[in-house]
Design a protein around this motif. Structure first.
Motif, PDB file in Angstrom:
ATOM      1  N   SER A   1       0.277  28.390  66.535  1.00 35.98           N
ATOM      2  CA  SER A   1       0.948  27.346  65.563  1.00 35.98           C
ATOM      3  C   SER A   1       1.748  27.794  65.450  1.00 35.98           C
ATOM      4  O   SER A   1       2.341  28.841  64.701  1.00 35.98           O
ATOM      5  CB  SER A   1      -0.099  26.973  65.039  1.00 35.98           C
ATOM      6  OG  SER A   1      -0.230  27.084  64.212  1.00 35.98           O
ATOM      7  N   PRO A   2       2.688  27.104  65.176  1.00 36.22           N
ATOM      8  CA  PRO A   2       4.439  26.716  65.055  1.00 36.22           C
ATOM      9  C   PRO A   2       4.373  27.185  63.511  1.00 36.22           C
ATOM     10  O   PRO A   2       4.944  27.906  63.065  1.00 36.22           O
ATOM     11  CB  PRO A   2       5.596  25.386  65.110  1.00 36.22           C
ATOM     12  CG  PRO A   2       4.191  25.176  66.522  1.00 36.22           C
ATOM     13  CD  PRO A   2       2.037  25.479  66.240  1.00 36.22           C
ATOM     14  N   SER A   3       3.586  26.773  62.256  1.00 30.21           N
ATOM     15  CA  SER A   3       3.639  27.233  61.252  1.00 30.21           C
ATOM     16  C   SER A   3       2.527  27.491  60.976  1.00 30.21           C
ATOM     17  O   SER A   3       2.834  28.485  59.864  1.00 30.21           O
ATOM     18  CB  SER A   3       2.980  26.022  60.698  1.00 30.21           C
ATOM     19  OG  SER A   3       1.802  25.597  60.610  1.00 30.21           O
TER      20      SER A   3
ATOM     21  N   ARG B   1       3.742  28.653  73.621  1.00 34.65           N
ATOM     22  CA  ARG B   1       3.293  27.918  73.802  1.00 34.65           C
ATOM     23  C   ARG B   1       1.698  27.807  74.479  1.00 34.65           C
ATOM     24  O   ARG B   1       1.481  27.620  75.450  1.00 34.65           O
ATOM     25  CB  ARG B   1       4.258  26.405  73.779  1.00 34.65           C
ATOM     26  CG  ARG B   1       5.711  26.435  72.408  1.00 34.65           C
ATOM     27  CD  ARG B   1       4.689  26.785  71.400  1.00 34.65           C
ATOM     28  NE  ARG B   1       5.725  26.532  70.476  1.00 34.65           N
ATOM     29  CZ  ARG B   1       6.588  25.014  69.810  1.00 34.65           C
ATOM     30  NH1 ARG B   1       6.424  24.333  70.487  1.00 34.65           N
ATOM     31  NH2 ARG B   1       8.028  25.070  69.423  1.00 34.65           N
TER      32      ARG B   1
ATOM     33  N   GLU C   1      -0.760  22.087  72.037  1.00 38.04           N
ATOM     34  CA  GLU C   1       0.955  22.407  71.402  1.00 38.04           C
ATOM     35  C   GLU C   1       1.758  21.866  71.836  1.00 38.04           C
ATOM     36  O   GLU C   1       2.959  21.887  71.568  1.00 38.04           O
ATOM     37  CB  GLU C   1       0.950  23.687  70.441  1.00 38.04           C
ATOM     38  CG  GLU C   1      -0.518  23.677  69.332  1.00 38.04           C
ATOM     39  CD  GLU C   1      -0.394  24.925  68.783  1.00 38.04           C
ATOM     40  OE1 GLU C   1       0.955  25.602  68.899  1.00 38.04           O
ATOM     41  OE2 GLU C   1      -1.306  25.528  67.128  1.00 38.04           O
TER      42      GLU C   1
ATOM     43  N   THR D   1      10.880  22.360  66.016  1.00 41.43           N
ATOM     44  CA  THR D   1      10.182  22.740  65.918  1.00 41.43           C
ATOM     45  C   THR D   1       9.257  22.289  64.159  1.00 41.43           C
ATOM     46  O   THR D   1       8.666  23.654  63.641  1.00 41.43           O
ATOM     47  CB  THR D   1       9.039  23.370  66.685  1.00 41.43           C
ATOM     48  OG1 THR D   1       9.736  22.899  67.978  1.00 41.43           O
ATOM     49  CG2 THR D   1       7.404  22.588  66.793  1.00 41.43           C
TER      50      THR D   1
ATOM     51  N   SER E   1       5.984  20.970  61.275  1.00 38.46           N
ATOM     52  CA  SER E   1       4.950  20.479  61.973  1.00 38.46           C
ATOM     53  C   SER E   1       4.261  20.340  60.743  1.00 38.46           C
ATOM     54  O   SER E   1       4.972  21.592  59.376  1.00 38.46           O
ATOM     55  CB  SER E   1       4.165  23.021  61.760  1.00 38.46           C
ATOM     56  OG  SER E   1       4.776  23.325  60.697  1.00 38.46           O
TER      57      SER E   1
ATOM     58  N   ASP F   1      -0.456  21.716  60.975  1.00 34.28           N
ATOM     59  CA  ASP F   1      -0.219  21.712  62.583  1.00 34.28           C
ATOM     60  C   ASP F   1      -0.965  20.524  62.807  1.00 34.28           C
ATOM     61  O   ASP F   1      -1.000  20.503  64.501  1.00 34.28           O
ATOM     62  CB  ASP F   1      -0.994  23.469  63.108  1.00 34.28           C
ATOM     63  CG  ASP F   1       0.256  24.317  62.462  1.00 34.28           C
ATOM     64  OD1 ASP F   1       0.886  24.208  62.482  1.00 34.28           O
ATOM     65  OD2 ASP F   1      -0.205  25.412  62.335  1.00 34.28           O
TER      66      ASP F   1
ATOM     67  N   TYR G   1       0.328  17.917  62.810  1.00 30.75           N
ATOM     68  CA  TYR G   1       1.761  16.616  63.964  1.00 30.75           C
ATOM     69  C   TYR G   1       2.453  18.070  63.886  1.00 30.75           C
ATOM     70  O   TYR G   1       2.610  18.668  63.419  1.00 30.75           O
ATOM     71  CB  TYR G   1       1.798  16.190  63.323  1.00 30.75           C
ATOM     72  CG  TYR G   1       0.582  15.506  62.450  1.00 30.75           C
ATOM     73  CD1 TYR G   1       0.332  13.999  63.554  1.00 30.75           C
ATOM     74  CD2 TYR G   1       0.067  15.297  61.744  1.00 30.75           C
ATOM     75  CE1 TYR G   1      -1.106  13.253  63.263  1.00 30.75           C
ATOM     76  CE2 TYR G   1      -1.230  14.040  61.669  1.00 30.75           C
ATOM     77  CZ  TYR G   1      -1.537  13.129  62.502  1.00 30.75           C
ATOM     78  OH  TYR G   1      -2.511  12.200  61.618  1.00 30.75           O
ATOM     79  N   LEU G   2       3.403  17.696  65.059  1.00 30.90           N
ATOM     80  CA  LEU G   2       4.058  18.818  65.674  1.00 30.90           C
ATOM     81  C   LEU G   2       4.899  18.045  66.020  1.00 30.90           C
ATOM     82  O   LEU G   2       4.966  16.779  67.446  1.00 30.90           O
ATOM     83  CB  LEU G   2       3.858  19.811  66.277  1.00 30.90           C
ATOM     84  CG  LEU G   2       2.694  20.627  66.353  1.00 30.90           C
ATOM     85  CD1 LEU G   2       2.436  21.835  67.966  1.00 30.90           C
ATOM     86  CD2 LEU G   2       2.724  21.712  65.097  1.00 30.90           C
TER      87      LEU G   2
ATOM     88  N   THR H   1       9.373  18.124  67.945  1.00 32.73           N
ATOM     89  CA  THR H   1      10.126  19.047  68.046  1.00 32.73           C
ATOM     90  C   THR H   1      11.737  18.531  68.610  1.00 32.73           C
ATOM     91  O   THR H   1      11.883  16.957  68.852  1.00 32.73           O
ATOM     92  CB  THR H   1      10.023  19.806  68.984  1.00 32.73           C
ATOM     93  OG1 THR H   1       8.601  20.379  69.823  1.00 32.73           O
ATOM     94  CG2 THR H   1      10.895  20.082  69.922  1.00 32.73           C
TER      95      THR H   1
END
Length: 831
Positions: free
Chosen positions: A16-18, A190, A194, A554, A556, A560, A562-563, A565
């Motif tokens: 996940s992005p964070s 991804r 997500e 992106t 976060s 995570d 809420y994402l 971009t």
């Protein structure tokens, strides 16, 4: 320091992005002390990211759906532990030489291990920290006791590095036909839940089981895509969300312009990824201006386990072929990989009088080091059709003649030759655990000749009488494509950021020329054709340079849930059209800044994802691909497209669904029948609702497909003459539904069927010529077993099983005849 897994595509998923950057932890041999250090380090990292031991306990108690294919016990346990998100350590001797029948159904972690180890004399014991250890089951022979070498150390999917890499593919979803995620352009791989776009990633297993030898055959499963060229022809052209796309608009690992031309073979592909809607921010500009979606091709790489697979093929009427797929890894830590694919086919096809010869050679090298990754791909694809081509025709009036038998050859003696070759390389380097630089590039050359636009006809009447049009074409494409950038992660307070800065460039030169001849014929009783002379040489027609720079972030929030971009791409299009003499006929040089914003919310449960996006794109102007037009080959000025999309994704424990609403607008190219020229006129607006589904409904029963409904109309046309009319060749309804059923009383035998429905569509601008809706059914079966300790899979299929006759789609105003009934057989053996 730990070393990277030799096959990250199967040992790690998408972070996940964070997520906190994890030490690269392997599935390779580790001494006990080293393994303990790794587990302790990983435990601290996961705890800091919210992965406390009680989370493992909760995961272990919850049943979920798994679909683990048969294979070695080592690979089955590794995959199960990966999908379950738990650690597993195992002495090497315990699993060596053991096979597994796989696992399919809903299980807790302990139940799953129990099923996989049933009859093996082994058990998986849960440790205090939530990990599992493999040992000899009580009462079994002590001779099986282990030494100190460990073979398995599989970690949860969050072990992917924060930076990510282009080659790390998300694992397969339940059922094995699609991936759990895929590449989202410059954002990298991804997880599907997500991703703020509608995407599907078709796996090599799905490709093999469907016996799909071309890209169009893979995309039979996708309700948002229609192949609008005849299936027995020399090229593939698609409608994606109702917008035209040529097959060579597809990307190769994110790079445009480098895929095989005309028809794209599948033998050397690991995944076929479909991203629906404009992808300008994510990928940059396509070489021919497609906006309905992006199709990304992922080449095969050598996996951790050695592979030597031989497949023999048969297709109607007498086309025989063979495919060799071999992969090996070398080095102390298996850091070097080689994958080779060779394929050949020759013989008669389902089109009367037509024969096909096809040759493919592809080699993929890769290096997976401590901080650096590199790859080098090279391929050569040649295809020759002789003796005839399938039919495309326009109509004389509003009454549409019945479609002829698709096996009818209306142009005996016609031929086509196509040859594509390319070399593509990539390199990535981790500057830190948070930041990675990347560069990739390649060159491609393609040459074609003959009747590559198939057997054309004009003004077909209800009686079947029509004017045959022979278009003998010669063309070439020389392409250079490259990208470079940096991606990484930072935090600002409670907000995580995944940043990407990249630039790309695509330079293309192409030339084309066509000779014409005409004669009178009939759809149902063809006469002898008048073939056109072959052009001597294709002069340079167009040169273009597409370049851009993109920045995306992106963000976060709330662990995570809420994402957001945000991104923009500065794009530039430079193009020139040339006369046969070499003089410049027209040129342009334009720039635009195209923004995008996308959002993902999972406020209730990770199994439900809400998403929305707004994205703009600048595309190279459309080109006239209709060889019968008087301005054939002309390329027009760039245009902007815009998309707004809302959607929801639901992962029902092995049954995945995506429902989306979208609106796309794009300037149109419309044919002027009076002057026989194509040119910009007005805007096409498509509003649609789309549902896609994949996965395992119950144990042994899988579904794959979806539905797309599009309300498409022309607006802002000159004088309003076509306002409110439906664009040519856009069906209002498209439905694809494929099913597979594993017979419970005969293990290894699977039956499959696919139904494809396409609603009515118009073949002319004034909406007077309406092609009727059509439905066709494809049937198949496969049987997996072992012979002499070798894995063997036998497959069979029937395309258009009930021999339906139909007009399948519209290309440049020409209606294409549907697929003929044909049979495919294959047998694969692993050595």
């Amino acid at each position: 320091m730990s070393r990277r897994s030799p096959s990250p595509r199967y040992s790690a998923g998408c972070a996940s992005p964070s997520a906190v950057a994890a030490t690269r932890l392997p599935a390779i041999a580790l001494r006990p002390v080293v393994l303990a250090v790794h587990l302790a380090t990983a435990g601290a990292l996961f705890a800091s990211a919210g992965w406390a031991p009680d989370a493992h306990a909760q995961a272990a108690e919850q049943a979920r759906r798994f679909n683990i294919p048969a294979g070695t016990l080592t690979s089955a346990l590794n995959r199960f532990a990966e999908e379950a998100g738990v650690f597993l350590s195992a002495p090497a001797e315990l699993t060596q030489g053991k096979a597994s029948a796989g696992l399919s159904g809903s299980y807790t972690v302990e139940q799953g291990f129990g099923e996989l180890l049933r009859g093996q004399g082994l058990e998986a014991v849960r440790q205090a920290g939530g990990s599992y250890a493999l040992r000899v089951a009580p009462g079994q022979s002590a001779a099986q006791a282990p030494d100190a070498t460990f073979a398995l150390a599989t970690l949860p999917v969050v072990t992917i590095s924060a930076a990510g890499t282009v080659d790390e593919l998300p694992a397969a979803y339940a059922g094995g036909q699609v991936g759990k995620g895929g590449r989202v352009g410059l954002l990298g791989n991804r997880d599907l839940m997500e991703t703020p776009f509608s995407t599907t990633s078709y796996t090599s297993k799905m490709i093999e089981d469907q016996q799909a030898s071309s890209l169009g055959e893979v995309l039979r499963a996708d309700a948002s895509v229609r192949d609008i060229f005849p299936e027995s022809g020399s090229a593939e052209h698609f409608n994606v969300r109702g917008f035209y796309m040529q097959s060579h608009d597809s990307a190769w690992n994110g790079l445009f312009g480098l895929v095989p031309h005309n028809r794209i073979a599948t033998e050397f592909l690991e995944r076929v990824e479909v991203l629906r809607g404009p992808g300008a921010l994510l990928y940059g500009m396509t070489v021919s201006g497609a906006v309905g979606g992006v199709i990304n091709l992922v080449p095969k790489r050598a996996a951790a386990e050695p592979l030597t697979r031989l497949t023999a093929n048969y297709a109607s009427d007498a086309n025989l072929g063979a495919h060799v797929d071999a992969g090996r890894r070398f080095g102390v830590d298996k850091e070097f990989g080689v994958r080779v694919n060779l394929a050949a086919a020759n013989g008669d096809t389902a089109l009367d009088g037509q024969s096909q010869e096809r040759l493919l050679g592809a080699v993929a090298f890769d290096y997976l080091g401590e901080r650096a990754r590199a790859s080098l791909d090279a391929y050569s694809v040649n295809e020759q059709l002789d003796g005839g081509m399938p039919l495309l025709t326009t109509f004389a009036g509003s009454r549409i003649p019945d479609a002829p038998d698709a096996s009818t050859n209306t142009m005996p003696g016609a031929y086509s030759d196509s040859a594509s070759k390319a070399v593509i390389g990539s390199f990535e380097f981790d500057f830190t655990s948070e930041w990675t630089g990347f560069v990739a590039g390649g060159v491609k050359n393609q040459e074609s000749g003959g009747y590559i636009n198939d057997a054309l006809g004009m003004n077909a009447q209800v009686s079947g009488a029509y004017t045959g049009l022979a278009m003998n074409v010669k063309n070439y494409f020389d392409v250079t494509s490259a990208e470079a950038g940096i991606r990484g992660r930072v935090r600002t307070g409670a907000v995580g950021h995944q940043l990407v800065l990249s630039g790309n460039i695509v330079e293309q030169e192409y030339g084309l020329v066509a000779n014409r001849a005409m004669w009178q014929s009939n759809l149902y009783a063809p006469t002898r054709p008048v073939l056109a002379a072959e052009p001597a040489v294709a002069p340079k027609s167009t040169g273009s340079t597409l370049s851009s720079v993109a920045l995306a972030d992106t963000l976060s929030f709330a662990q995570d849930k809420y994402l957001l971009t945000l991104g923009a791409r500065k794009q530039r299009v430079r193009s020139k059209n040339f006369a046969v003499s070499g003089a410049v006929l027209s040129s342009y040089d334009e720039q635009a800044l195209t923004p995008a914003v996308a959002f993902v919310a999972r406020p209730w449960t990770p199994q439900v994802s809400l998403y929305a996006n707004y994205i703009e794109g600048l595309s190279q102007g459309g080109s006239v691909t209709d060889a019968s037009a008087s301005n054939y080959g002309e390329v027009f000025a760039p245009y902007k497209s815009k998309q707004v999309e809302l959607g929801v994704k639901w992962d029902a424990s092995g049954f995945l669904n995506t429902l989306s609403l979208f609106r796309i607008t794009r300037p149109s190219l419309i044919r002027n029948a009076g002057t026989n020229t194509w040119g910009p006129d007005g805007e096409q607006r498509n509003i649609g609702i789309e549902w896609t589904t994949a996965g395992e409904v119950t144990r042994g029963w899988r579904l794959l497909g979806g539905l797309t409904h599009i309300d498409a109309e022309n607006t802002r046309t000159t004088g309003g003459t076509l306002d409110g009319k439906a664009p040519v060749g856009v069906p209002s309804l498209q439905v694809n539904l494929g099913t597979e059923w594993d017979l419970p009383w005969l293990p290894g035998l699977t039956l499959n069927a696919t139904a494809i429905h396409t609603g009515s569509q118009f073949a002319d601008n004034n909406n007077l010529q309406e092609l009727p809706a059509w439905t066709r059914v494809d049937l198949g079966a496969r049987y997996a077993t072992k012979l002499a300790a070798r894995n063997v899979v036998v497959r069979g299929g029937i395309t258009n099983a009930f021999n339906e006759r139909y007009w399948s789609g519209v290309w440049n105003g020409y209606a294409s005849v549907g697929a003929p009934r044909s049979v495919q057989l294959s047998a694969s053996v692993d050595f």
